[in-house]
Scaffold this motif. Sequence first.
Motif: not given
Length: 118
Positions: A28, A30, A60-65, A67-68, A70
């Motif tokens: 994955d 950023a 795509q998923e937001k982790r904190g600030r 966007k990641w 996969k």
Amino acid sequence: MTQDLDQVFAALADPTRRAILAMLLEDDMAVTDVAEPFEMSLAAISKHLGVLTAAGLISQEKRGRVKWCKLEPDALRNASVWMQGFGQFEPVNLDAFERFLEIELPDAGEGAPRSGSE
């Protein structure tokens, strides 16, 4: 299913998007890390990621600030199953696909081809 396949093949038609998929085979990433090797704006990369997401090839998923991105191999599997219907194609083996991409896009392991180098 036809619309899904259209989206997958349209997404795979672009060399930048294929390079992004090759990068995501490793792990994955950023969005900013995906964009870094390319000589284009973050907005342009985001559009490519949107096409890949719409085709189901990545999520795509937001982790904190941050966007990641996969890789989601199911879309490739569905395309492979469709191609098998013609009896001329083997199922997509993701390991073999990765080796193919390494041969076709030798710089993918170090990032991706620079625009204009194709």
